[in-house]
Design an enzyme around this catalytic site. Structure first.
Site, PDB file in Angstrom:
ATOM      1  N   SER A 142       0.824  -1.226   0.000  1.00  0.00           N
ATOM      2  CA  SER A 142       0.000   0.000   0.000  1.00  0.00           C
ATOM      3  C   SER A 142       0.852   1.268   0.000  1.00  0.00           C
ATOM      4  O   SER A 142       0.674   2.141  -0.857  1.00  0.00           O
ATOM      5  CB  SER A 142      -0.944   0.002   1.206  1.00  0.00           C
ATOM      6  OG  SER A 142      -0.193   0.025   2.400  1.00  0.00           O
ATOM      7  N   ARG A 164      15.780  -1.726   6.582  1.00  0.00           N
ATOM      8  CA  ARG A 164      16.701  -2.304   7.550  1.00  0.00           C
ATOM      9  C   ARG A 164      17.848  -3.003   6.833  1.00  0.00           C
ATOM     10  O   ARG A 164      17.588  -3.777   5.897  1.00  0.00           O
ATOM     11  CB  ARG A 164      15.975  -3.330   8.421  1.00  0.00           C
ATOM     12  CG  ARG A 164      15.846  -2.858   9.842  1.00  0.00           C
ATOM     13  CD  ARG A 164      15.183  -3.876  10.685  1.00  0.00           C
ATOM     14  NE  ARG A 164      13.851  -4.214  10.150  1.00  0.00           N
ATOM     15  CZ  ARG A 164      12.908  -4.758  10.886  1.00  0.00           C
ATOM     16  NH1 ARG A 164      13.112  -5.017  12.145  1.00  0.00           N
ATOM     17  NH2 ARG A 164      11.744  -5.049  10.361  1.00  0.00           N
ATOM     18  N   ASP A 169      19.249   1.412  10.728  1.00  0.00           N
ATOM     19  CA  ASP A 169      18.582   0.725  11.835  1.00  0.00           C
ATOM     20  C   ASP A 169      18.039   1.822  12.742  1.00  0.00           C
ATOM     21  O   ASP A 169      18.787   2.441  13.496  1.00  0.00           O
ATOM     22  CB  ASP A 169      19.569  -0.174  12.590  1.00  0.00           C
ATOM     23  CG  ASP A 169      18.880  -0.880  13.754  1.00  0.00           C
ATOM     24  OD1 ASP A 169      17.714  -0.518  14.081  1.00  0.00           O
ATOM     25  OD2 ASP A 169      19.483  -1.779  14.350  1.00  0.00           O
ATOM     26  N   THR A 170      16.758   2.036  12.653  1.00  0.00           N
ATOM     27  CA  THR A 170      16.172   3.177  13.368  1.00  0.00           C
ATOM     28  C   THR A 170      15.952   2.878  14.846  1.00  0.00           C
ATOM     29  O   THR A 170      15.430   3.729  15.571  1.00  0.00           O
ATOM     30  CB  THR A 170      14.847   3.593  12.715  1.00  0.00           C
ATOM     31  OG1 THR A 170      13.981   2.467  12.705  1.00  0.00           O
ATOM     32  CG2 THR A 170      15.065   4.102  11.312  1.00  0.00           C
ATOM     33  N   GLU A 204      -4.420  -6.702   2.342  1.00  0.00           N
ATOM     34  CA  GLU A 204      -5.343  -6.452   1.236  1.00  0.00           C
ATOM     35  C   GLU A 204      -6.743  -7.065   1.403  1.00  0.00           C
ATOM     36  O   GLU A 204      -7.755  -6.378   1.404  1.00  0.00           O
ATOM     37  CB  GLU A 204      -4.709  -6.980  -0.062  1.00  0.00           C
ATOM     38  CG  GLU A 204      -5.620  -7.005  -1.270  1.00  0.00           C
ATOM     39  CD  GLU A 204      -6.003  -5.615  -1.764  1.00  0.00           C
ATOM     40  OE1 GLU A 204      -5.110  -4.785  -1.913  1.00  0.00           O
ATOM     41  OE2 GLU A 204      -7.200  -5.378  -2.006  1.00  0.00           O
ATOM     42  N   ASP A 263      -4.869  -2.277  -0.975  1.00  0.00           N
ATOM     43  CA  ASP A 263      -3.479  -1.814  -0.899  1.00  0.00           C
ATOM     44  C   ASP A 263      -3.208  -0.685  -1.892  1.00  0.00           C
ATOM     45  O   ASP A 263      -2.968   0.455  -1.516  1.00  0.00           O
ATOM     46  CB  ASP A 263      -2.526  -2.981  -1.219  1.00  0.00           C
ATOM     47  CG  ASP A 263      -2.291  -3.870  -0.016  1.00  0.00           C
ATOM     48  OD1 ASP A 263      -2.552  -3.414   1.115  1.00  0.00           O
ATOM     49  OD2 ASP A 263      -1.841  -5.005  -0.182  1.00  0.00           O
ATOM     50  N   GLY A 284     -27.191   0.529 -12.472  1.00  0.00           N
ATOM     51  CA  GLY A 284     -27.538   1.795 -13.098  1.00  0.00           C
ATOM     52  C   GLY A 284     -28.569   1.602 -14.188  1.00  0.00           C
ATOM     53  O   GLY A 284     -29.259   0.590 -14.274  1.00  0.00           O
ATOM     54  N   GLY A 285     -28.650   2.586 -15.057  1.00  0.00           N
ATOM     55  CA  GLY A 285     -29.647   2.521 -16.116  1.00  0.00           C
ATOM     56  C   GLY A 285     -29.141   1.788 -17.343  1.00  0.00           C
ATOM     57  O   GLY A 285     -29.845   1.716 -18.353  1.00  0.00           O
TER      58      GLY A 285
HETATM   59  N1  CAO Z   1      14.994  -0.199  11.574  1.00  0.00           N
HETATM   60  C1  CAO Z   1      14.569  -0.783  12.714  1.00  0.00           C
HETATM   61  N2  CAO Z   1      13.332  -1.265  12.896  1.00  0.00           N
HETATM   62  C2  CAO Z   1      12.503  -1.159  11.848  1.00  0.00           C
HETATM   63  C3  CAO Z   1      12.856  -0.560  10.626  1.00  0.00           C
HETATM   64  C4  CAO Z   1      14.188  -0.066  10.513  1.00  0.00           C
HETATM   65  N3  CAO Z   1      14.635   0.507   9.420  1.00  0.00           N
HETATM   66  N4  CAO Z   1      11.815  -0.617   9.787  1.00  0.00           N
HETATM   67  C5  CAO Z   1      10.820  -1.229  10.444  1.00  0.00           C
HETATM   68  N5  CAO Z   1      11.214  -1.555  11.692  1.00  0.00           N
HETATM   69  C6  CAO Z   1      10.437  -2.228  12.709  1.00  0.00           C
HETATM   70  C7  CAO Z   1       9.246  -1.443  13.189  1.00  0.00           C
HETATM   71  O1  CAO Z   1       9.644  -0.461  14.071  1.00  0.00           O
HETATM   72  C8  CAO Z   1       8.412  -2.542  13.820  1.00  0.00           C
HETATM   73  O2  CAO Z   1       8.914  -2.779  15.120  1.00  0.00           O
HETATM   74  P1  CAO Z   1       7.969  -2.927  16.438  1.00  0.00           P
HETATM   75  O3  CAO Z   1       6.988  -4.010  16.113  1.00  0.00           O
HETATM   76  O4  CAO Z   1       8.962  -3.320  17.496  1.00  0.00           O
HETATM   77  O5  CAO Z   1       7.323  -1.641  16.676  1.00  0.00           O
HETATM   78  C9  CAO Z   1       8.770  -3.779  13.008  1.00  0.00           C
HETATM   79  O6  CAO Z   1       9.864  -3.403  12.194  1.00  0.00           O
HETATM   80  C10 CAO Z   1       7.716  -4.359  12.105  1.00  0.00           C
HETATM   81  O7  CAO Z   1       6.818  -3.426  11.590  1.00  0.00           O
HETATM   82  P2  CAO Z   1       5.326  -3.864  11.262  1.00  0.00           P
HETATM   83  O8  CAO Z   1       4.639  -4.293  12.515  1.00  0.00           O
HETATM   84  O9  CAO Z   1       4.711  -2.772  10.508  1.00  0.00           O
HETATM   85  O10 CAO Z   1       5.531  -5.129  10.280  1.00  0.00           O
HETATM   86  P3  CAO Z   1       4.724  -6.508  10.219  1.00  0.00           P
HETATM   87  O11 CAO Z   1       5.389  -7.304   9.173  1.00  0.00           O
HETATM   88  O12 CAO Z   1       4.591  -7.164  11.544  1.00  0.00           O
HETATM   89  O13 CAO Z   1       3.248  -6.097   9.744  1.00  0.00           O
HETATM   90  C11 CAO Z   1       1.664  -5.112   8.240  1.00  0.00           C
HETATM   91  C12 CAO Z   1       3.011  -5.830   8.420  1.00  0.00           C
HETATM   92  C13 CAO Z   1       1.530  -4.716   6.801  1.00  0.00           C
HETATM   93  C14 CAO Z   1       0.522  -6.053   8.632  1.00  0.00           C
HETATM   94  C15 CAO Z   1       1.628  -3.862   9.153  1.00  0.00           C
HETATM   95  O14 CAO Z   1       2.745  -3.073   8.852  1.00  0.00           O
HETATM   96  C16 CAO Z   1       0.364  -3.026   8.980  1.00  0.00           C
HETATM   97  O15 CAO Z   1      -0.718  -3.381   9.473  1.00  0.00           O
HETATM   98  N6  CAO Z   1       0.488  -1.883   8.334  1.00  0.00           N
HETATM   99  C17 CAO Z   1      -0.597  -0.926   8.168  1.00  0.00           C
HETATM  100  C18 CAO Z   1      -1.608  -1.401   7.164  1.00  0.00           C
HETATM  101  C19 CAO Z   1      -0.989  -1.699   5.844  1.00  0.00           C
HETATM  102  O16 CAO Z   1      -0.271  -0.917   5.248  1.00  0.00           O
HETATM  103  N7  CAO Z   1      -1.334  -2.862   5.320  1.00  0.00           N
HETATM  104  C20 CAO Z   1      -1.000  -3.160   3.948  1.00  0.00           C
HETATM  105  C21 CAO Z   1       0.073  -4.098   3.898  1.00  0.00           C
HETATM  106  S1  CAO Z   1       0.271  -4.664   2.278  1.00  0.00           S
HETATM  107  O17 CAO Z   1       0.453  -3.333   1.493  1.00  0.00           O
END
Ligand code: CAO
Length: 415
Positions: free
Chosen positions: A18, A38, A73-74, A139, A168, A247-248
């Site tokens: 997304s 990362r 690495d943030t 999605e 997405d 629709g129409g």
């Molecule tokens: N350095 C260090 N840490 C990092 C980083 C970096 N450069 N980039 C990401 N991270 C960390 C985040 O801080 C997070 O850590 P915490 O869980 O400790 O806070 C971790 O990586 C994972 O991030 P996440 O929870 O977003 O990733 P996920 O794979 O578990 O979940 C998703 C994925 C898509 C379900 C989730 O991000 C989400 O719900 N996003 C919002 C909705 C969305 O966009 N959905 C569409 C996905 S498909 O397009």
């Protein structure tokens, strides 16, 4: 020629689909998109659905064109400082982490505002504020909670999700509009703001006509353009409408010559009212043009099944392309069901830049979908997606870090 978003710097903290769709569009309009990943891992899609061993997947490459990639690495204290420098330099931070992830990293809205009051912080989340705001969403979940799945499919089958990634990519589009709107408002206020596009909201926005129908159904108990009319029954909620166009201008998918062995030998046919007489002539039912049971849209509504069966008897004698050619001569709206293979080979889509061949140093040549939005003064040239961390040194130098400092940060695992 310059680009519409020349000079706009995007700190791209997006991953999966997304968010990356949104920032890819901004890059195509000329923004400098710096994707933060990362080290060692990167966006998870780099390795998902891989078809060439060791190469970034098509999933990743097709969503991350025209961007630069830096690894930071943030969660590392020194990495945080690099991110702070980027926040100070950029105009927009785009992210689609799980709810709260940015705050947990230490980058709350308040902290970002302290660092750069002009910064726009744009987020995709699954849900807006409310009972589900903390949920992770992908999605198909968005398609289900946004009303699309309950209204897609056939009456006698289960809910169905669509191939179009409306949750997405659809939400990415919504977010991109929010970002350029906020950039425009900033030219007057000088301030940044938060932009939120929730996937549920985006899908519902695209299902607007179904909420329209819900209210019509509640008022009248029947919807005459739905296939359930006149013989089926309506319940309390908008039913699945199969391939009805509503629709129409009722429409349906009809078989064409070769349907027995080609799953895509079909055409979408619309019985547009102004060309009804021409339709009757083409299918050889001239008498329907004046017959009271068929001559008006209202009279046709209870007979649509019979009418489409008759049109299909005609379309089955033609290939979908022959039917399209004949029907277009008479201005009768229709569309062949194109397979992805046919789309990939379509010369006209290549010519307009909607389907583009891109070369990649590791995976070689591949096809992608180019910018679907064409600006006459800001043409799009699609360039390949970056390798992981390909631009780390370049971006760090732009932030004022010396080669020795960059080496030290790398040794410390911050970048
Ligand atoms: N350095 C260090 N840490 C990092 C980083 C970096 N450069 N980039 C990401 N991270 C960390 C985040 O801080 C997070 O850590 P915490 O869980 O400790 O806070 C971790 O990586 C994972 O991030 P996440 O929870 O977003 O990733 P996920 O794979 O578990 O979940 C998703 C994925 C898509 C379900 C989730 O991000 C989400 O719900 N996003 C919002 C909705 C969305 O966009 N959905 C569409 C996905 S498909 O397009």
């Amino acid at each position: 020629m310059g680009k519409a978003l020349d000079g706009v710097r995007i700190l791209d903290f997006t991953h999966v689909q997304s968010g990356p769709t949104c920032t890819q569009l901004l890059a195509w309009f000329g923004a400098d998109v710096i994707k933060v990943e990362r080290a060692g891992a990167g966006d998870i899609t780099r390795e998902q659905l891989r078809d060439v061993p060791g190469a970034d997947s098509l999933y990743f490459t097709m969503l991350n064109h025209n961007k630069r990639s830096v690894t930071i690495d943030t969660k590392n204290p020194e990495g945080k400082l690099v991110l702070e420098a980027l926040i100070q330099k950029c105009d927009v931070l785009v992210e689609n982490f799980a709810p709260g992830a940015l705050d947990r990293m230490g980058f709350t809205w308040e902290r970002i505002q302290e660092l750069n009051p002009r910064m726009i912080v744009a987020s995709v989340k699954g849900f807006g504020p409310g009972p589900y705001e903390d949920c992770k969403v992908y999605e198909n979940v968005a398609q289900c909670v946004g009303g699309a799945a309950s209204t897609t499919g056939f009456d006698d089958g289960p809910p169905v999700v669509t191939g179009a990634q409306i949750g997405d990519s659809g939400t990415g589009l919504h977010l991109a509009l929010g970002i350029v709107t906020a950039l425009y408002q900033r030219t007057m206020t000088g301030r940044g703001q938060k932009v939120l596009a929730a996937m549920q909201d985006g899908v519902l926005n695209l299902c607007r006509v179904k909420l329209r129908d819900q209210q019509r159904l509640e008022r009248t108990g029947v919807m005459k353009e739905y296939p359930q009319y006149p013989n089926g029954t309506f319940g309390e909620a908008v039913p699945r409408a199969g391939n009805a166009s509503g629709g129409g201008q009722p429409g349906w998918i009809l078989k064409c010559k070769g349907w027995e062995h080609d799953p895509n030998a079909y055409i979408y046919f619309i019985t547009q009212a102004p060309v009804w007489v021409k339709i009757c002539n083409v299918i050889g039912r001239e008498e329907w043009a004046t017959h009271p049971d068929y001559a008006t849209p209202d009279a046709r509504l209870p007979r649509l099944k019979e009418i489409f069966a008759e049109v299909e008897r005609w379309t089955m004698t033609k290939t979908k392309f022959e039917a399209m050619e004949i029907l277009n001569k008479y201005d009768i709206p229709c569309g062949p069901i194109l397979s992805m293979k046919e789309i990939a080979e379509d010369e006209s889509l290549r010519k307009t830049g909607t389907v583009v061949e891109v070369d990649h140093p590791v995976r070689g040549k591949y096809l992608t979908v180019g910018n679907p939005i064409k600006l006459s003064d800001s043409p799009t040239e699609v360039t390949r997606s970056p390798l992981l961390g390909e631009h780390t040194d370049e971006v760090m130098a732009e932030l004022g870090y010396s080669p020795a400092q960059i080496d030290a940060l790398r040794t410390a695992g911050a970048i």
